[in-house]
Structures are given as C-alpha cells and as structure tokens.
Design an enzyme around this catalytic site. Structure first.
Site, PDB file in Angstrom:
ATOM      1  N   GLY A 113       5.672  97.461 -14.478  1.00  0.00           N
ATOM      2  CA  GLY A 113       5.413  98.874 -14.700  1.00  0.00           C
ATOM      3  C   GLY A 113       4.580  99.576 -13.656  1.00  0.00           C
ATOM      4  O   GLY A 113       4.192 100.729 -13.848  1.00  0.00           O
ATOM      5  N   SER A 134       6.849  98.614  -8.444  1.00  0.00           N
ATOM      6  CA  SER A 134       7.009  97.685  -7.320  1.00  0.00           C
ATOM      7  C   SER A 134       8.309  97.898  -6.554  1.00  0.00           C
ATOM      8  O   SER A 134       8.357  97.698  -5.334  1.00  0.00           O
ATOM      9  CB  SER A 134       6.926  96.238  -7.813  1.00  0.00           C
ATOM     10  OG  SER A 134       7.918  95.966  -8.775  1.00  0.00           O
ATOM     11  N   ASP A 155       7.729 106.678  -7.887  1.00  0.00           N
ATOM     12  CA  ASP A 155       7.276 105.430  -7.271  1.00  0.00           C
ATOM     13  C   ASP A 155       7.375 105.485  -5.757  1.00  0.00           C
ATOM     14  O   ASP A 155       6.457 105.069  -5.035  1.00  0.00           O
ATOM     15  CB  ASP A 155       8.097 104.250  -7.800  1.00  0.00           C
ATOM     16  CG  ASP A 155       7.949 104.049  -9.298  1.00  0.00           C
ATOM     17  OD1 ASP A 155       7.069 104.704  -9.896  1.00  0.00           O
ATOM     18  OD2 ASP A 155       8.724 103.242  -9.862  1.00  0.00           O
TER      19      ASP A 155
END
Length: 327
Positions: free
Chosen positions: A99, A102, A147
């Site tokens: 989470g 990555s 991300d």
C-alpha cells in the site's frame, strides 16, 4: 554503474480520486507525502549483448520482447534502447503489495535510470507523466496517478487531477512546527497482509465507469475530505486532521468489502483506545499498513507491539526520484 532511488509514499487525504474513471468526469484532488523508504534500481552495462534482470526472479534474455516483468519490458520498449547490454537490479526497503505505492516508485526509478544512461535531463513532471503512460496506458492497470507523481516530486505535495489529463502539483504550505509534529506523530504499523492493489481498485474503477451513484458520491466525499485535510494542516490543527483520517477510513471501507476485515477493524479499535487520535489504512486497502496520528506514541507502540504489529519508522523525503550514484 547507475543507482537510482525512488521514495515510497503515504496518502494524507483524498486518495482514490486520482483514478481516470473519476477525475476525467469530476476532477480529483489529494495530498501525498513521500517517505524515506525507497525502491532502488541499479543499471550496469554488460560486455555481452544481453539483458540480465534481477528482482524476486532472475531473467536473462537477448530480446526485450522475451522479458517477463511487464513494467521492465514496457519501459525498455518505450525508451527504445538500441541493442541493450544491460544488467538491471531492483531492491526495495518495503515489499510490494503493502500500500505504499511501490509500483509507481519502481517505474519512475527505472525510467530515471535509463534517461540517465542516455544522458537525458528530465523534469519530475515529465518523469511522472511517462511512468503514468507506462502503467495506465500501455499496461492498462486500473490504478491512479498519485504514486508516480509523488515518487517523482517528493515532499508533501498537493495534486489536482484535471479532466483534460493535466496534473497540477504544488507543495503543501505548512509551518515547520506543524511539519515536525506531523512527522513525529504519524506512525505506521504493518498488518502482515500483502495484496495486489489492482484487484480492489478494479472494483472501484468498474463502478465509477458505470456511474454507480454510491461510488461516485463516496469519491466526492473523499475529495472534500482531501480539501479539508489540506486546510487543517495549513492551520496546524492536527487534531482535526486526525479526526478527518477517521472519517476518511469509514467512507473508504464502504467502497469495497475487500477494504478491511474483522481483524483489521479490531486492531484499528485497539489503536484508538491506546493513544491514537485517528487513523486509516494506507493505499487501496485490504492489507499493508495501518497509519495513525498519535497523541501518546508510547502507549500506541506498546499496544501494537502486544498484538504483534511491527512498526516501520519513517521521515519525510523531499528529494523525489534521484540518481544517488553514477560511475
């Protein structure tokens, strides 16, 4: 030899509104923070014309098309390297599926390393856009854009995702005292569960595409919490920020039955009874890390240790994806 590191991240508000199925119709907003836990990519030019890839598996190929790792394969194709003589190694401080973003960190690190190999200068915005293109457009992953962007930019950063695919990014303007208090009192505990985020996000993505009213209303509410979290942090009202984390988590759980389970719910309640003011699960949910804002760190750490949840201590990262060694 080129070594690049790319930070992992935590979400501070508005997570989930960065998926194209939502922001293309309604616009998205969130705050994310890069942390000093990293994905590392090393590149080494080999004497023989081949590609050696080392991650949890070992691959040795002479043709990019034969690479099994989907991100590495698509990134190498995208970068159009002629007859590569390459050894690529990947390492990470925290395993995938927990989470902390990555996959986005991995993609930005690999792209940065290959641009460095080709002696290209690349702005963090371009790096994030290329990483999003690889994962969302080429690999068709049902994920969002936060991300890749927070990995590229670093820091505590606000992102606005526009329907026309433009992304606005600016640093969260908080004073030093608030920054230090936030960093000191945010605690991460590993649940022991790893999962593929795409499974949970696919459910959100499909419901948003089909204009499911409950899902869209939920994401509207989460986006509003993102704006309220921003205001609370700017004012230095960390108690209000912690309360908003609690509200966020209750609404986030409504998006999927896979988001939590009875054990996670029990751990969450134990934390609130033992020094945590507020908390939520980081990432898509279903496992990974629980994050709490604590008013009593000692009591919270003792309670979490007693139930077997290890803590990962962290600081914020303000460098983003960067080359840390080159020879």
């Amino acid at each position: 030899m080129i070594i690049v590191r790319s930070p992992l991240r935590i979400s501070l508000g508005g997570g989930g509104t960065d998926l194209p199925s939502y922001y293309r119709n309604h616009g998205g907003f969130l705050i994310a923070a890069a942390i000093d836990k990293y994905v590392y990519i090393t590149l080494h030019q080999t004497f023989i014309q081949e590609i050696i890839i080392k991650y949890s598996k070992l691959e040795r190929v002479t043709d990019i098309q034969h690479i099994e790792h989907p991100i590495i394969r698509e990134v190498l194709k995208y970068m159009d390297l002629p007859l590569p003589h390459l050894e690529i190694t990947s390492m990470a401080d925290i395993p995938a599926g927990t989470g902390l973003g990555s996959s986005g960190s991995f993609t930005t690190a690999l792209l940065k390393a290959l641009h460095t190999l080709k002696k290209n200068l690349i702005h963090p915005r371009e790096l994030a856009e290329e990483a999003c293109h690889i994962e969302l457009n080429l690999l068709k992953e049902p994920i969002g854009k936060q991300d890749q962007y927070i990995a590229a930019f670093g820091g505590l950063t606000c992102f606005k995702f526009q329907p026309n695919e433009q992304v606005e990014a600016w640093p969260l303007k908080i004073d030093q005292d608030t920054l230090y208090s936030l960093e000191d009192n945010l605690l991460l505990f590993f649940t022991g569960y790893s999962r593929a985020a795409s499974i949970i996000l696919q459910e959100q993505d499909q419901k948003t595409h089909t204009k499911d009213n409950d899902m869209i209303d939920n994401l509207h509410f989460i986006k509003d919490i993102g704006f309220k979290s921003k205001e609370a942090l700017i004012k230095g009202d960390l108690s209000e920020f912690a309360n908003l984390m609690n509200v966020h988590w209750q609404y986030k759980k409504q998006r999927s039955q896979r988001m939590s389970n009875p054990e996670i719910d029990e751990w969450y309640q134990i934390a609130l009874q033992n020094g945590a003011l507020g908390g939520k699960m980081i990432g898509a949910g279903g496992g990974g890390f629980l994050m709490f804002y604590a008013h009593d760190k000692v009591q919270l750490r003792q309670a979490m240790r007693k139930i077997g949840l290890p803590e990962v201590r962290f600081r914020f990262d303000f460098s983003g994806t960067q080359v840390i060694a080159q020879s």
